[in-house]
Motif scaffolding. Sequence first.
Motif, PDB file in Angstrom:
ATOM      1  N   VAL A  95      -8.083  -1.114  -1.225  1.00 57.29           N
ATOM      2  CA  VAL A  95      -9.376  -1.769  -0.999  1.00 57.29           C
ATOM      3  C   VAL A  95      -9.818  -1.561   0.448  1.00 57.29           C
ATOM      4  CG1 VAL A  95     -10.612  -3.974  -1.015  1.00 57.29           C
ATOM      5  CG2 VAL A  95      -8.841  -3.523  -2.730  1.00 57.29           C
ATOM      6  N   TYR A  96     -11.010  -0.962   0.622  1.00 53.76           N
ATOM      7  CA  TYR A  96     -11.548  -0.826   1.974  1.00 53.76           C
ATOM      8  C   TYR A  96     -13.029  -1.201   2.015  1.00 53.76           C
ATOM      9  CZ  TYR A  96     -13.220   3.805   0.383  1.00 53.76           C
ATOM     10  OH  TYR A  96     -13.838   4.842  -0.291  1.00 53.76           O
ATOM     11  N   GLY A  97     -13.468  -2.002   1.024  1.00 48.74           N
ATOM     12  CA  GLY A  97     -14.849  -2.463   0.961  1.00 48.74           C
ATOM     13  C   GLY A  97     -15.076  -3.255  -0.311  1.00 48.74           C
ATOM     14  N   ARG A  98     -16.318  -3.611  -0.549  1.00 49.95           N
ATOM     15  CA  ARG A  98     -16.665  -4.502  -1.651  1.00 49.95           C
ATOM     16  C   ARG A  98     -16.236  -3.969  -3.019  1.00 49.95           C
ATOM     17  NH1 ARG A  98     -22.730  -5.603  -4.026  1.00 49.95           N
ATOM     18  NH2 ARG A  98     -22.194  -7.288  -5.445  1.00 49.95           N
TER      19      ARG A  98
ATOM     20  N   GLU B  36      -1.093  -6.233 -13.843  1.00 46.57           N
ATOM     21  CA  GLU B  36      -0.429  -6.757 -12.645  1.00 46.57           C
ATOM     22  C   GLU B  36      -0.977  -5.938 -11.476  1.00 46.57           C
ATOM     23  OE1 GLU B  36       3.907  -6.590 -10.435  1.00 46.57           O
ATOM     24  OE2 GLU B  36       3.811  -6.270 -12.611  1.00 46.57           O
ATOM     25  N   VAL B  37      -1.894  -6.519 -10.728  1.00 51.23           N
ATOM     26  CA  VAL B  37      -2.622  -5.765  -9.708  1.00 51.23           C
ATOM     27  C   VAL B  37      -1.963  -5.915  -8.348  1.00 51.23           C
ATOM     28  CG1 VAL B  37      -4.842  -5.406  -8.562  1.00 51.23           C
ATOM     29  CG2 VAL B  37      -4.780  -6.040 -10.985  1.00 51.23           C
ATOM     30  N   VAL B  38      -1.718  -4.779  -7.716  1.00 53.76           N
ATOM     31  CA  VAL B  38      -1.235  -4.744  -6.337  1.00 53.76           C
ATOM     32  C   VAL B  38      -2.349  -4.137  -5.492  1.00 53.76           C
ATOM     33  CG1 VAL B  38       0.490  -3.817  -4.748  1.00 53.76           C
ATOM     34  CG2 VAL B  38       1.143  -4.420  -7.092  1.00 53.76           C
ATOM     35  N   THR B  39      -2.749  -4.831  -4.449  1.00 55.93           N
ATOM     36  CA  THR B  39      -3.806  -4.302  -3.575  1.00 55.93           C
ATOM     37  C   THR B  39      -3.227  -3.860  -2.245  1.00 55.93           C
ATOM     38  OG1 THR B  39      -4.346  -6.517  -2.738  1.00 55.93           O
ATOM     39  CG2 THR B  39      -5.635  -5.697  -4.613  1.00 55.93           C
ATOM     40  N   LEU B  40      -3.855  -2.831  -1.717  1.00 57.50           N
ATOM     41  CA  LEU B  40      -3.542  -2.326  -0.380  1.00 57.50           C
ATOM     42  C   LEU B  40      -4.849  -2.438   0.382  1.00 57.50           C
ATOM     43  CD1 LEU B  40      -1.273  -0.846   1.242  1.00 57.50           C
ATOM     44  CD2 LEU B  40      -2.334   1.298   0.507  1.00 57.50           C
ATOM     45  N   GLU B  41      -4.897  -3.231   1.441  1.00 57.01           N
ATOM     46  CA  GLU B  41      -6.178  -3.526   2.083  1.00 57.01           C
ATOM     47  C   GLU B  41      -6.273  -2.913   3.471  1.00 57.01           C
ATOM     48  OE1 GLU B  41      -8.266  -7.001   1.481  1.00 57.01           O
ATOM     49  OE2 GLU B  41      -7.149  -7.664  -0.275  1.00 57.01           O
ATOM     50  N   LYS B  42      -7.485  -2.435   3.759  1.00 56.27           N
ATOM     51  CA  LYS B  42      -7.809  -1.837   5.052  1.00 56.27           C
ATOM     52  C   LYS B  42      -9.015  -2.566   5.623  1.00 56.27           C
ATOM     53  CE  LYS B  42      -6.272   1.454   6.664  1.00 56.27           C
ATOM     54  NZ  LYS B  42      -5.269   1.744   7.704  1.00 56.27           N
TER      55      LYS B  42
ATOM     56  N   PHE C  25      -7.971   4.743   4.380  1.00 60.07           N
ATOM     57  CA  PHE C  25      -6.515   4.877   4.403  1.00 60.07           C
ATOM     58  C   PHE C  25      -6.085   6.283   4.801  1.00 60.07           C
ATOM     59  CE2 PHE C  25      -7.489   1.524   1.382  1.00 60.07           C
ATOM     60  CZ  PHE C  25      -6.602   0.526   1.754  1.00 60.07           C
ATOM     61  N   GLU C  26      -4.988   6.361   5.530  1.00 58.21           N
ATOM     62  CA  GLU C  26      -4.329   7.636   5.772  1.00 58.21           C
ATOM     63  C   GLU C  26      -3.556   8.014   4.504  1.00 58.21           C
ATOM     64  OE1 GLU C  26      -4.633   9.516   8.406  1.00 58.21           O
ATOM     65  OE2 GLU C  26      -5.833   8.063   9.546  1.00 58.21           O
ATOM     66  N   LEU C  27      -3.416   9.303   4.268  1.00 58.47           N
ATOM     67  CA  LEU C  27      -2.693   9.753   3.077  1.00 58.47           C
ATOM     68  C   LEU C  27      -1.291   9.173   3.045  1.00 58.47           C
ATOM     69  CD1 LEU C  27      -2.383  11.451   0.528  1.00 58.47           C
ATOM     70  CD2 LEU C  27      -1.823  13.414   1.989  1.00 58.47           C
TER      71      LEU C  27
ATOM     72  N   VAL D 211      -3.633   4.139 -10.575  1.00 60.25           N
ATOM     73  CA  VAL D 211      -4.194   3.923  -9.239  1.00 60.25           C
ATOM     74  C   VAL D 211      -5.707   4.025  -9.369  1.00 60.25           C
ATOM     75  CG1 VAL D 211      -4.349   4.761  -6.857  1.00 60.25           C
ATOM     76  CG2 VAL D 211      -2.159   4.873  -8.091  1.00 60.25           C
ATOM     77  N   ALA D 212      -6.417   2.993  -8.941  1.00 59.61           N
ATOM     78  CA  ALA D 212      -7.882   2.971  -9.013  1.00 59.61           C
ATOM     79  C   ALA D 212      -8.452   2.938  -7.608  1.00 59.61           C
ATOM     80  CB  ALA D 212      -8.369   1.762  -9.808  1.00 59.61           C
ATOM     81  N   MET D 213      -9.306   3.931  -7.288  1.00 56.72           N
ATOM     82  CA  MET D 213      -9.820   4.057  -5.925  1.00 56.72           C
ATOM     83  C   MET D 213     -11.322   4.308  -5.925  1.00 56.72           C
ATOM     84  SD  MET D 213      -6.998   6.458  -4.047  1.00 56.72           S
ATOM     85  CE  MET D 213      -7.757   6.072  -2.481  1.00 56.72           C
ATOM     86  N   VAL D 214     -11.972   3.842  -4.865  1.00 55.70           N
ATOM     87  CA  VAL D 214     -13.383   4.143  -4.629  1.00 55.70           C
ATOM     88  C   VAL D 214     -13.466   5.369  -3.728  1.00 55.70           C
ATOM     89  CG1 VAL D 214     -15.550   3.292  -3.662  1.00 55.70           C
ATOM     90  CG2 VAL D 214     -14.027   1.722  -4.870  1.00 55.70           C
ATOM     91  N   HIS D 215     -14.278   6.351  -4.116  1.00 52.48           N
ATOM     92  CA  HIS D 215     -14.441   7.542  -3.292  1.00 52.48           C
ATOM     93  C   HIS D 215     -15.356   7.256  -2.107  1.00 52.48           C
ATOM     94  CE1 HIS D 215     -15.946  11.947  -2.846  1.00 52.48           C
ATOM     95  NE2 HIS D 215     -14.837  11.769  -2.145  1.00 52.48           N
ATOM     96  N   GLY D 216     -16.531   6.692  -2.374  1.00 50.98           N
ATOM     97  CA  GLY D 216     -17.470   6.376  -1.312  1.00 50.98           C
ATOM     98  C   GLY D 216     -17.897   4.924  -1.386  1.00 50.98           C
ATOM     99  N   GLU D 217     -17.587   4.138  -0.348  1.00 53.79           N
ATOM    100  CA  GLU D 217     -17.907   2.711  -0.306  1.00 53.79           C
ATOM    101  C   GLU D 217     -19.275   2.506   0.342  1.00 53.79           C
ATOM    102  OE1 GLU D 217     -17.469  -0.336  -0.892  1.00 53.79           O
ATOM    103  OE2 GLU D 217     -15.497  -0.549  -1.826  1.00 53.79           O
TER     104      GLU D 217
END
Length: 410
Positions: free
Chosen positions: A95-98, A113-119, A125-127, A142-148
């Motif tokens: 997570v790095y935005g809304r 069972e959700v695990v979040t990684l927050e920035k 995030f760095e690779l 793994v669910a990610m946003v490309h452009g926030e």
Amino acid sequence: MKAKTYKDLSPSPRTIMTPGPVEVDPRVLRAMSFPILGQFDPEFTALMNETMGMLRELFMTDNEWAFPVDGTSRSGIEAVLVGLIEPGDKVLVPVYGRFGHLLTEIAKRCGAEVVTLEKEWGYVFELAELEDAIRQHRPKLVAMVHGETSTGRMQPLEGVGQVCREVDALLVVDAVATIGGIELATDRLLIDAVIGGTQKCLSVPAGMAPITYNKRAEAKLQARKKIERGLLLADGEDDPLLRPIQSNYLDLSQLQDYWSPARLNHHTEATSMLYALREGLRLVLEEGLEARFARHREHEAALVAGLEAMGLRQYGDPSCKMTVVTCIEIPAGIDGESVRAMLLDHFGIEIASSFGPLKGKIWRIGTMGYSCSKRNVLLTLGALEAALLRHGHRLEAGRGLQAAMDSYKI
């Protein structure tokens, strides 16, 4: 009783410079006015097939499945996550935005069972951070946003797909804000499912969510489909951990059947929206993906040059800035909403505010699709300069426009 009369619909003309929705190409609007065809008319099903082929080119994939979900972008996100997440699955959401929070909420509603990684907002995030988290938690997905659009940042995806394959996790990417404006090479990046949007860089009205997914994702869908129909799995035993997809409308397995040559009836296709999407895709491919990406970079550069020449500061880490959204810090002492209202009321130009921790702190200016033009950039800069001067902000009149014109080599 006398019938009540209403005025003819006549929306005000706008120059929309937000991160979405944006202005719709007139050729798309024209396509929406064409006569309706029945959903099983061979002429219409041929258009469906043609649209699938165009979506493969847009997503840069050879996937068999590339089609739109009828509904706004969130319907596509939900369809993919509801289809691919089993109750009890571990899901990692960086997570790095809304909109990372949105992915988290939907995954939780799926019973994950959700695990979040927050920035911190404004950064990505760095690779190595992503690799470590994926290897540590070994999620199913793994669910990610490309452009926030909430922060104007873009997450690099190079290498993420490889580490997901190492742990046998599916990689799902929300590319609603980037598809058609920024390159997203689905197959090369080893992305298992991608969700796009129509109302941003494609310059089509909101109402469809283009998606694509590969055979790894399809295998999960087919397994759940067998359970739903009370059939045995390939090994002859039911898997007690597999449960049927809870949604009917957003059941990807049923949508897949509908878009397959079998044309199994699921819903009535949104005919005019399909016309709009097909025309929008035709225009994207006619322009050419590389040329389109370059156009977005060109107008972003001019906008940024103008804003910085006006003394306005960009928000966030510039190394991960989206080329289609520019976030600017609202100057101290300036009422950001009053400036936005002046732009809209007197110039017919709309820019966006923000939300969450950035509410009242930044403006967000989009340069997306049909709205991404020299005319719109220059008009926006001139109007913003005038509005800031009227609000007592000190700046050198004309400097921002001249900087943008220099960027354009006018």
